[in-house]
Scaffold this active site. Sequence first.
Site, PDB file in Angstrom:
ATOM      1  CG  ASP A   1      71.040  23.275  19.948  1.00 39.54           C
ATOM      2  OD1 ASP A   1      70.868  23.234  21.176  1.00 39.54           O
ATOM      3  OD2 ASP A   1      71.893  24.004  19.398  1.00 39.54           O
TER       4      ASP A   1
ATOM      5  CD  GLU B   1      67.681  24.422  23.315  1.00 40.64           C
ATOM      6  OE1 GLU B   1      68.148  24.349  24.467  1.00 40.64           O
ATOM      7  OE2 GLU B   1      68.400  24.442  22.291  1.00 40.64           O
TER       8      GLU B   1
END
Length: 705
Positions: free
Chosen positions: A347, A383
């Site tokens: 993330d 990401e």
Amino acid sequence: MRVWPGKPFPLGPLWDGEGTNFSLFSEHAEKVELCLFDDGDRETRYEVTERTAFNWHGYLPGVGPGQRYGYRVHGPWQPEQGHRFNPAKLLIDPYAKSIEGPILWQRGSTLPYVPGGDDPDLVRDDGDDAESIPKSVVIDQTFDWEDDRPPQRPWHETVIYEAHVKGFTKLMPGVREELRGTYAGLASEPALEYLTALGVTAVELLPIHHIADEHQLAERGLTNYWGYSSIGFLAPHALYAATGRRGEQVKEFKGMVKALHRAGIEVILDVVYNHTAEGNHLGPMLSFKGIDNLSYYRTVPGDARHYMDYTGTGNSLNPAHPSVLRLIMDSLRYFAVECHVDGFRFDLASALAREFHEVDRLSAFFDIIHQDPVLSQVKLIAEPWDVGEGGYQVGNFPVLWTEWNGLYRDTMRDFWRGEASVGEFASRFTGSSDLYEKDGRRPFASINFLTAHDGFTLRDLVTYNEKRNEANGEENRDGESHNRSWNHGVEGETEDEAVNALRERQQRNFLATLFLSQGVPMLLGGDEVSRTQGGNNNAYCQDNEISWIDWGLDGRAERQLAFTRRLIELRGTHPVFHRADFLTGRERLGSGAPDVWWFRSDGRKMTQRNWRDDNALTLGVFLNGSEIPTQSAQGAPVIDDTFLILFNAWEGPIPFTLPSVTFGRRWAHELSTAAPELEQGAEVHPARGVVPVEGRSLIVLRRLA
């Protein structure tokens, strides 16, 4: 009980059959107390006096699995210098393998300061909060893996299914009630049978590291359902366990991984190492902030009282510090080695690549992963952005990494609503070589997705122009406002049959585009059954029917599920749709035609002028199954069927003239998004024949001769 000296490594608790060694890193602490709790929550404190390389360590004989514990860490209270030590606050062990439950906010103040006034965080609060803090738990790490083997699916053959442990099975029929929404539920036969029948090869699970819900959510009766609020990087979230919270959740998690592996499905974890649940300088003290705030977090240069925030959560972990980087690597290795996890999706990965401020492709974070004999071999997904300056880094991560391709998502959404050029569409459809080829990566560096947990579901993407996030309690201010969505003339659900038919077709267009593109497709769990969130595009706090997959399938859902299964099978059966190398536009293997060829609706080759036409909404592509340069695992040539795909993003029907006999003499119908009921081979077309393509649809043809 007397504390023996113990050992500084490994960090965390380690039971050896006779007692437990405890070790905690704190560079700036002056005193550390290990606090043991019995079943009646009576606390016994033991001072840990041994310190080696800033690791405070001790061994307690007779202490074993099931023992509940926490830490109290003493040191200076100097917020202006970045020090926030407060021994009144019980702290979670960053290396705990088991954490027993949620923060119980109502039982005591977890704030280390006295709220109120202009500078509240400067006045230390001496109220004890042990009743609020979940206890860390010593575990028995043994587990019978039997003959478990990782599937080791090649990247180019991978199909990812993004799922939430709880939301996937919470309403799933056939799963026993007590197992729904748990690790055991995901490992149950109904869940495994569904995933294998769908055809996916990997599940990418939203965060399972132990979660601490934000206080403001608890006050609104909500939770951080998505889980991007980690507080324990080595502990599976206890509330996803059916069997218990005193270490049982660890064995249950491992059992889930083993069951998925037996079904041939890999497990990828969404991991959040960029921030923690402790928020900014006004946030609670749960673990890191009280153990060594200045080491664990990035503080503002020249203003250590405040945090750098590259994440939008109030703080950013400091991977530039060796011990913080070690924590991240130890967490990854633990889940890869001890829990047999197959890969990780990072993330806001750009935040981890910031050595000081700039995103650095040569940061220590990348170096240590690339040199690690274990982590360099697992699936690594970035990401590739954060919320800081210069944080959007799509295409800039190094070799070994794949990336969520946000440009793919945006382009495909725009194309099917008539707002993207065919040139940009073609680039994304063929694996985004402009982003990944120059540095030696391959098409599978692109994780292609159209929807994800964050944003509209696929059904809502074609149903709403505007977000509907009122249930979050933030007056609809949260969530992305520019979604590249299109409601097709009516906002929200409707009984208009024409609008619903178009919406269904557009969903099929998106799904077909996703699974026929080069790269690695990622399907948002529930999109295959046309799941809706009622227009909520930020359902991070909705642990309810808004987020859970509704398995009471109506006709629309059944049709979409059948179509999705058909697409995944088509992709898996034909290597031409999941090449390991980029297309070149040239003939290299003597087939008599190039590996890819683009043509207009009149069957002629696309020209530079055609590619530059921003109003062009139709395109044909020839994919040559006899021009695949890779070999099979046994060293044999890979030879596949050859296909034509006809795209029409315009609102009206377009007659497509097929190309000349150079590319194929006869073409059979394979699939149509306008007529999904039409079977393979139902129609056959000659070279230069005319194929009508309905407005906003695509057709796939397979070469017969």
